[in-house]
Motif scaffolding. Structure first.
Motif, PDB file in Angstrom:
ATOM      1  N   GLU A   1      81.539  69.204  46.165  1.00 36.36           N
ATOM      2  CA  GLU A   1      81.013  70.068  45.004  1.00 36.36           C
ATOM      3  C   GLU A   1      81.268  71.549  45.287  1.00 36.36           C
ATOM      4  O   GLU A   1      81.773  72.371  44.226  1.00 36.36           O
ATOM      5  N   GLU A   2      81.209  72.250  46.264  1.00 38.98           N
ATOM      6  CA  GLU A   2      81.406  73.341  46.660  1.00 38.98           C
ATOM      7  C   GLU A   2      83.106  73.789  46.415  1.00 38.98           C
ATOM      8  O   GLU A   2      83.693  74.744  46.205  1.00 38.98           O
TER       9      GLU A   2
ATOM     10  N   ALA B   1      83.985  73.888  43.065  1.00 36.48           N
ATOM     11  CA  ALA B   1      83.526  75.228  42.663  1.00 36.48           C
ATOM     12  C   ALA B   1      84.526  76.464  42.869  1.00 36.48           C
ATOM     13  O   ALA B   1      85.168  77.273  42.083  1.00 36.48           O
TER      14      ALA B   1
ATOM     15  N   ASN C   1      87.984  75.935  40.971  1.00 40.64           N
ATOM     16  CA  ASN C   1      87.695  76.081  39.404  1.00 40.64           C
ATOM     17  C   ASN C   1      87.597  77.478  39.132  1.00 40.64           C
ATOM     18  O   ASN C   1      87.686  77.947  38.060  1.00 40.64           O
ATOM     19  N   THR C   2      87.250  78.216  40.209  1.00 40.91           N
ATOM     20  CA  THR C   2      87.239  79.684  40.153  1.00 40.91           C
ATOM     21  C   THR C   2      88.509  80.302  39.952  1.00 40.91           C
ATOM     22  O   THR C   2      88.576  81.430  39.282  1.00 40.91           O
TER      23      THR C   2
ATOM     24  N   GLU D   1      82.589  84.990  43.835  1.00 40.09           N
ATOM     25  CA  GLU D   1      82.538  84.433  42.303  1.00 40.09           C
ATOM     26  C   GLU D   1      82.199  83.372  42.110  1.00 40.09           C
ATOM     27  O   GLU D   1      81.247  83.130  41.182  1.00 40.09           O
ATOM     28  N   ALA D   2      82.329  82.190  42.825  1.00 41.34           N
ATOM     29  CA  ALA D   2      82.237  80.720  42.804  1.00 41.34           C
ATOM     30  C   ALA D   2      80.726  80.542  42.916  1.00 41.34           C
ATOM     31  O   ALA D   2      80.155  79.642  42.364  1.00 41.34           O
ATOM     32  N   SER D   3      80.073  81.415  43.691  1.00 42.90           N
ATOM     33  CA  SER D   3      78.579  81.297  44.274  1.00 42.90           C
ATOM     34  C   SER D   3      77.608  81.328  43.099  1.00 42.90           C
ATOM     35  O   SER D   3      76.646  81.102  42.778  1.00 42.90           O
ATOM     36  N   CYS D   4      78.068  82.085  42.040  1.00 45.43           N
ATOM     37  CA  CYS D   4      77.262  82.410  40.605  1.00 45.43           C
ATOM     38  C   CYS D   4      77.082  80.892  40.142  1.00 45.43           C
ATOM     39  O   CYS D   4      76.071  80.840  39.484  1.00 45.43           O
ATOM     40  N   LYS D   5      78.068  80.160  40.167  1.00 44.95           N
ATOM     41  CA  LYS D   5      77.930  78.631  39.249  1.00 44.95           C
ATOM     42  C   LYS D   5      77.489  77.577  40.658  1.00 44.95           C
ATOM     43  O   LYS D   5      77.133  76.406  40.175  1.00 44.95           O
ATOM     44  N   CYS D   6      77.816  78.109  41.837  1.00 38.73           N
ATOM     45  CA  CYS D   6      77.715  77.104  42.965  1.00 38.73           C
ATOM     46  C   CYS D   6      76.717  77.640  44.064  1.00 38.73           C
ATOM     47  O   CYS D   6      77.199  78.437  44.963  1.00 38.73           O
TER      48      CYS D   6
ATOM     49  N   GLU E   1      76.339  80.765  48.142  1.00 36.61           N
ATOM     50  CA  GLU E   1      76.009  82.049  48.785  1.00 36.61           C
ATOM     51  C   GLU E   1      75.372  82.121  50.205  1.00 36.61           C
ATOM     52  O   GLU E   1      75.457  83.315  50.861  1.00 36.61           O
TER      53      GLU E   1
END
Length: 335
Positions: free
Chosen positions: A129-130, A133, A136-137, A244-249, A253
């Motif tokens: 999943e990570e 993410a 997709n970023t 940037e991806a940590s905002c949705k996943c 973070e």
């Protein structure tokens, strides 16, 4: 061999031993070069011995230990870096042992210096999943975004080191007639291995090479104003994508997403898919299977944590359970 021939021995160590005989990588040369550059500067600043006058007698075990302590205290180097510097010096001493055997007493004492104990951290890796993410970023509408997408695909699919990826050229991509794609990777110690690619990675890679007209001796991943991406460039791009991806996943973070984490992620993914450890060692280019064993330990910890979440049945004990005598318990307690 005269004492003043240290300079000649060191030059021959690099030219004959490392480059001609062992054919070590560019990065190994740079690491060893930095070690002796720092060491010679240390000898000049702390002991008043210049690089032009230093002798083999000056490079004794006491001096080397003092140098290692200097790296730790003054340069704030971590144990891993200090060990790398010591490994370079020991490699030079191994060369001295047969090139100038009159210095064997010095060689033996230096080679007996122990490496620092390095704290072993738990292996950090990314879940599917990570990874998704991060992919997709990447912005597929821009050239840099498409390059970043390919970079992450290659790192995760192959598990190769960042130095191996940035040095990869078009001629290292093997596309047989059946359409299945393989990468020819030159690893540590100039050991070559071949890694298969998924169909999705193959399709994207071929499309990317056609789009950018990448030919035989061209690098796959180009950089700005340089022939290919640098290691620092890859680290920077991955850090930006992860942020940037940590905002949705959100789980990203709390993870340090570095190029090497993808290598761990590949190994864990293969292990959890049932691939045996010997195959994983070959896949990653490990010289010893013991290096790969750490992934089995990490996977076992995951299973143990999962087991803790299960409801345990109430234990039953036999009435005739053996009870140790007090004296033996006291004995064991005293040990």
């Amino acid at each position: 061999m005269k004492n003043s021939d240290f300079q000649g021995l060191l030059q021959n160590f690099f030219l004959e031993r490392l480059i001609n005989q062992q054919k070590v990588s560019y990065y190994t040369i740079q690491s060893y070069k930095d070690t002796f550059r720092i060491f010679l500067k240390y000898m000049n600043d702390e002991h008043g011995v210049s690089a032009y006058t230093i002798t083999m007698e000056a490079i004794n075990a006491d001096t080397v230990v003092e140098f290692l302590n200097y790296l730790e205290s003054h340069r704030k180097n971590k144990c891993k870096t200090v060990n790398n510097r010591l490994a370079a010096i020991k490699s030079f001493m191994e060369y001295i042992s047969y090139e100038a055997p009159e210095y064997l007493s010095i060689v033996r004492r230096v080679k007996a210096i122990p490496f620092r104990n390095v704290e072993k951290k738990e292996i950090s890796y990314l879940t599917k999943e990570e990874i998704d993410a991060l992919l997709n970023t990447c912005k597929s509408s821009t050239p840099d975004g498409r390059r970043d997408y390919l970079m992450i695909l290659l790192l995760y699919n192959s598990g190769m080191r960042v130095s191996e990826m940035i040095s990869m050229q078009r001629k290292d991509v093997i596309i047989p007639s059946n359409g299945s794609c393989h990468l020819r990777i030159m690893g540590k110690g100039r050991k070559e291995r071949t890694i298969p690619l998924w169909q999705t990675t193959t399709k994207y890679l071929i499309q990317y090479m056609n789009e950018h007209e990448i030919h035989n001796n061209d690098y796959l991943l180009s950089g700005r104003n340089v022939e290919h991406l640098t290691r620092s460039g890859v680290r920077y791009r991955i850090a930006c994508i992860a942020k940037e991806a940590s905002c949705k996943c959100p789980s990203l973070e709390y993870k340090s997403v570095t190029p090497h984490v993808f290598r761990h992620s590949t190994a864990m993914s293969l292990l959890q898919s049932g691939v045996d450890i010997s195959t994983i060692a070959i896949w990653l280019g490990h010289e010893s299977i013991e290096t790969t064993h750490k992934y089995m330990i990490a996977d076992m910890k995951l299973k143990e944590n999962a087991l803790k979440k299960l409801h345990e049945p109430e234990p039953r004990y036999l009435n005739s359970r053996y009870n140790a005598a007090n004296d033996i318990l006291q004995f064991l307690k005293s040990l």
